[in-house]
Motif scaffolding. Structure first.
Motif, short mmCIF file in Angstrom:
data_model
loop_
_atom_site.label_atom_id
_atom_site.label_comp_id
_atom_site.label_asym_id
_atom_site.label_seq_id
_atom_site.Cartn_x
_atom_site.Cartn_y
_atom_site.Cartn_z
N THR A 108 0.84 -1.21 0.00
CA THR A 108 0.00 0.00 0.00
C THR A 108 0.87 1.25 0.00
O THR A 108 0.55 2.23 -0.69
CB THR A 108 -0.93 0.00 1.23
N ASP A 151 -6.88 -1.25 -3.53
CA ASP A 151 -6.18 -1.98 -2.47
C ASP A 151 -7.07 -3.11 -1.95
O ASP A 151 -8.30 -3.04 -2.06
CB ASP A 151 -5.83 -1.02 -1.34
N ASP A 372 -8.90 3.42 2.88
CA ASP A 372 -9.46 2.29 2.14
C ASP A 372 -10.59 1.62 2.90
O ASP A 372 -11.04 0.54 2.53
CB ASP A 372 -8.36 1.27 1.85
#
Length: 835
Positions: A108, A151, A372
């Motif tokens: 990430t 993600d 996210d």
């Protein structure tokens, strides 16, 4: 927008300047930075689809480790960043990349750095919001280049599929690049590749450990310590963190533990060393570091909870945080409902309700959701590795309360159950006791939880904990749940072979009790036969399909229009199973019946049944070849190849694997007839196709590639290209070693056969010592196989023993050769006695 009066037009004209023009100007950006600002901006064009690029402000020590906090500079990734940048800006064939690596590797963080770089290049770039599927259509009309990152892509397939569908339909040539980030590929990626050409053409890029491409562990540790020393002051200015950091940097701990190959583990070690009192030992394993870091987190829990008027013990606060991390919550009502199931926060009185409200808001402030986790109220402990360790310790039967998880998820939403099972599956490989806990949780409500668990197993980089739990509780599942789960399984998955067979067996048993002569039982038996054959359990597979054929013959005799297609399917399956058990004459007769049946069906409905006709022609060719009816076999396989070429031209995503199978068999048929150049051309085409397929979807296509490599070696040997043949068979052996290591029951026989072929090639090249070592390994494998299935493998063992004796004599080891001759003679006597 900047709006100004334009000189010379009085006040009759205004000019609007898009802010992106200013942000594209490096001088303007430098002026903002010089004034102490950050050059972060959010795309209006893709508002709601992209997450804001701002960094998270840490509120506890552990949050300094979060990827979206961007505390530590990105190290060792410059080459990969440049390569990804080139991919974005150049005219590459593939618009999709899958970035994979274990949790804590820095995926990430890398993705965020890449989006920042592309924004600096004038692109619209960022991470997609997980709840943004409804905004995906905006990509179709973009006039500026876009880089989109998803993600945890394995858990967000609906969003990813929506993005891919939009990109595949758009006509604009403005570049859009999609980066998917996941712990691994596997079944979810295979499914995505089947449904979307862009994914099928996509590249899988493993993210290597930082130390491979950048600084060593010591440098990473000292850099992290220095950075944390500066940033911890924001959390607690009363401590001289900078001085502590200097002391930590002067006493580097041992970092040789394999767990420190993850950059997150090194950062955790550095952070924990600074948080500990000076002089405390820092030589710890990654698990011990995680324990220490959680102790420091607990101090922040207690201090902040008391200031928010939450009057509960430290143990009670830990339970609340465990519930938040395990299940999450999307709103205050869900949050208080979860807390009501935590013993120390339960109760119907006003005081308990007030404490739940306060605790829910406290948790939202203490561990806010990351970028996210859009739509969530709670983020829970992060990063993921720390959260997994925390939950494992809290829920383990050794150190915590194993009943806590069950109490927490009773009445939870589907989303919350999915989150709980996902995080437990991720934690279980390092904490095996959690596999038993997973089974316990599934047993508590199998109808609701088992289908969710199957989704987790399909998505997970390591599926085993949840797959094992599902295997354990399969007999408890009702028939509708079993049917739904079987329909959700991938058609073929090496990883899930055992689970698929177990579910299908239970489903078939239930169907038999309910309808012993029904079409549903025939369908279940046919599918069970396929699953058992995938596992190498040939006798059981044959028994299942023989019963299916008997049922379907009766049904087709009464209602051919309805049941003849089903009978054709089972006839083809039966012929394959007979071939597996070396019943070539019977297999041929059954397959000829299947071909005749499909020709009849194709005459009426060619579009529906032409692929099936090609499949049974392919099998017919193999069976004719086994019976040395080579010209007939060649005619059958040439017809199959012709059909599959036409089908693959229209639908390569569906039919290209089938074409490769028929090309492989065409090569064998041509080789048997001495047409070696044509055979080589056919197998080279098959290998090329299967290499591409296996590169993207190894779990599905690696076995097929190994078959074709073995065939390629034979064809090259026929043309006396011995060095090339050796390279091909070595590649085949290496592939089968990899497959047999995971699934010996399925692939040990293939490995033994390839080892035998490698022995021959090494002998032809005058390398007897290497050939001897190879045939000895083949003999060991065949002895093991023949012990379980003597009828099938005693002939192979005898052949391998013969080759072994010859090589022993060739290397001067005559006494050993004589011993092997005796063993081979004994085998022949056993075989004759059995006859």
């Amino acid at each position: 927008m900047i709006v100004v009066d334009t000189p010379g037009f009085s006040e009759g004209r205004l000019t609007a300047v898009p802010i992106r023009r200013l942000l594209d100007d490096p001088v303007f950006r430098d002026l903002i930075r010089a004034d102490g600002g950050r050059v972060d901006w959010e795309s209006v064009e893709l508002a709601g689809l992209l997450t804001p690029p701002t960094a998270t402000v840490p509120r506890t020590p552990a949050q300094l480790l979060r990827a979206d906090a961007e505390i530590i500079d990105l190290h060792g990734r410059e080459t990969l960043l440049t390569e990804f940048t080139d991919w974005c800006t150049s005219d590459f064939d593939s618009a999709v990349r899958l970035l994979v690596g274990p949790g804590g590797q820095g995926k990430t963080r890398f993705a965020r750095a890449l989006t920042a770089r592309m924004r600096a290049h004038g692109w619209l770039a960022g991470l997609a919001r997980p709840d943004s599927a409804g905004q995906v259509g905006r990509l179709a009309t973009q006039t500026r280049p876009v880089l989109l990152v998803v993600d945890y892509a394995e858990t967000r397939q609906d969003l990813t599929s929506a993005i891919l569908s939009t990109l595949e339909a758009r006509s604009s040539r403005v570049p859009v690049r999609l980066v998917l980030v996941a712990r691994g590929g596997g079944d979810w990626w295979d499914d995505l590749s089947l449904r979307h050409a862009l994914a099928d053409d996509g590249q899988i890029i493993p993210l290597p450990a930082v130390e491979i491409t950048g600084p060593d562990r010591t440098s990473l540790y000292t850099d992290a310590a220095s950075t944390f020393g500066r940033r911890l002051t924001d959390l607690d200015p009363a401590v001289d963190w900078t001085e502590r950091a200097r002391q930590v940097e002067s006493g580097i701990p041992g970092l040789s533990d394999p767990g420190y190959s993850l950059i997150l583990a090194i950062h955790m070690a550095a952070l924990t060393a600074i948080l500990d009192q000076p002089g405390t030992s820092t030589d710890r394993s990654p698990a011990q570091v995680a324990d220490r870091l959680l102790r420091h987190e607990k101090r922040y829990w207690t201090d902040t909870a008391h200031t928010r008027g939450i009057h509960r013990s430290a143990e009670s606060l830990e339970q609340a945080i465990a519930a938040a991390t395990l299940c999450g919550a999307t709103n205050l009502a869900e949050a208080t409902a979860i807390l009501a199931r935590v013993p120390s926060f339960a109760g119907d009185d006003g005081g308990s309700h007030d404490q739940r409200i306060r605790a829910a808001r406290w948790l939202a402030g203490l561990y806010p959701p990351s970028s996210d986790q859009a739509g969530q109220l709670w983020g829970g402990i992060s990063p993921d590795r720390l959260a997994e360790h925390f939950l494992a310790c809290h829920l383990s039967s050794h150190t915590g309360d194993p009943k806590f998880a069950e109490q927490t998820i009773v009445g939870a939403s589907t989303t919350q159950i999915y989150q709980a099972l996902t995080v437990l599956n991720r934690a279980a490989p390092a904490h095996p006791e959690l596999t038993a806990l997973l089974a316990t949780l599934l047993t508590g409500d199998p109808t609701t939880r088992a289908p969710i668990a199957l989704r987790v197993a399909i998505e997970a980089a390591d599926h085993r904990p949840t797959a094992d739990a599902l295997t354990t509780i399969a007999p408890r599942l009702d028939q509708p749940t079993l049917t739904a789960m079987i329909d959700s399984l991938p058609r073929y998955s090496l990883r899930l072979l055992d689970l698929a067979a177990t579910l299908q067996h239970v489903h078939t048993t239930r169907t038999r009790h309910g309808a012993p002569h029904h079409p549903n039982l025939a369908a279940a038996l046919n599918d069970l036969s396929v699953r058992l054959a995938d596992l190498g359990r040939s006798e059981e597979a044959l028994a299942a399909v023989e019963e299916a054929v008997a049922i379907r013959r009766r049904l087709a005799a009464d209602r051919p229009d309805t049941f003849l297609p089903d009978l054709a399917v089972s006839l083809s399956n039966l012929a394959n199973r007979l071939g597996d058990l070396r019943e070539p004459e019977v297999a041929l007769a059954i397959n000829e019946e299947a071909v005749a049946t499909y020709r009849r069906l194709v005459a009426d409905r060619p579009i529906a049944f032409l692929p099936d006709l090609a499949a049974v022609l392919n099998n017919l060719a193999v069976q004719l070849g086994n019976l040395r009816r080579r010209e007939e076999g060649l005619a059958a396989i040439e017809e199959a190849v012709a059909i599959r070429r036409r089908l693959a031209a229209d639908r390569p995503d569906i039919f290209l694997p089938n074409l490769a199978t028929s090309l492989n068999n065409l090569a064998a048929a041509l080789g048997d007839l001495g047409r070696h150049d044509e055979a080589l051309a056919a197998i080279e085409e098959a290998v090329a196709i299967r290499r591409r397929l296996a590169a993207d979807r190894p779990d599905t296509f690696l076995p097929d590639l190994a078959i074709s490599l073995n065939n390629l070696a034979i064809r090259l040997g026929d043309l006396r290209r011995r060095e090339d043949a050796l390279a091909a068979i070595q590649d085949a052996v290496a592939t089968y070693r990899r497959l047999a290591a995971d699934r010996p029951d399925t692939f040990l026989a293939n490995l033994a056969g390839s080892l035998n072929n490698l022995t021959i090639d090494l002998g032809d090249l005058g390398r007897p010592e290497e050939a001897l070592a190879t045939i000895q390994e083949a003999v060991v494998a065949y002895r093991r196989l023949a012990a379980d299935r003597p009828d099938a493998f005693l002939p192979n063992l005898a052949t391998a023993l013969n080759n072994l004796a010859d090589l022993l004599r060739a290397t001067g080891r005559h006494a050993e050769a004589k011993t092997i001759d005796h063993e081979r003679g004994a085998l022949s006597k056993v075989k004759n006695d059995q006859s």
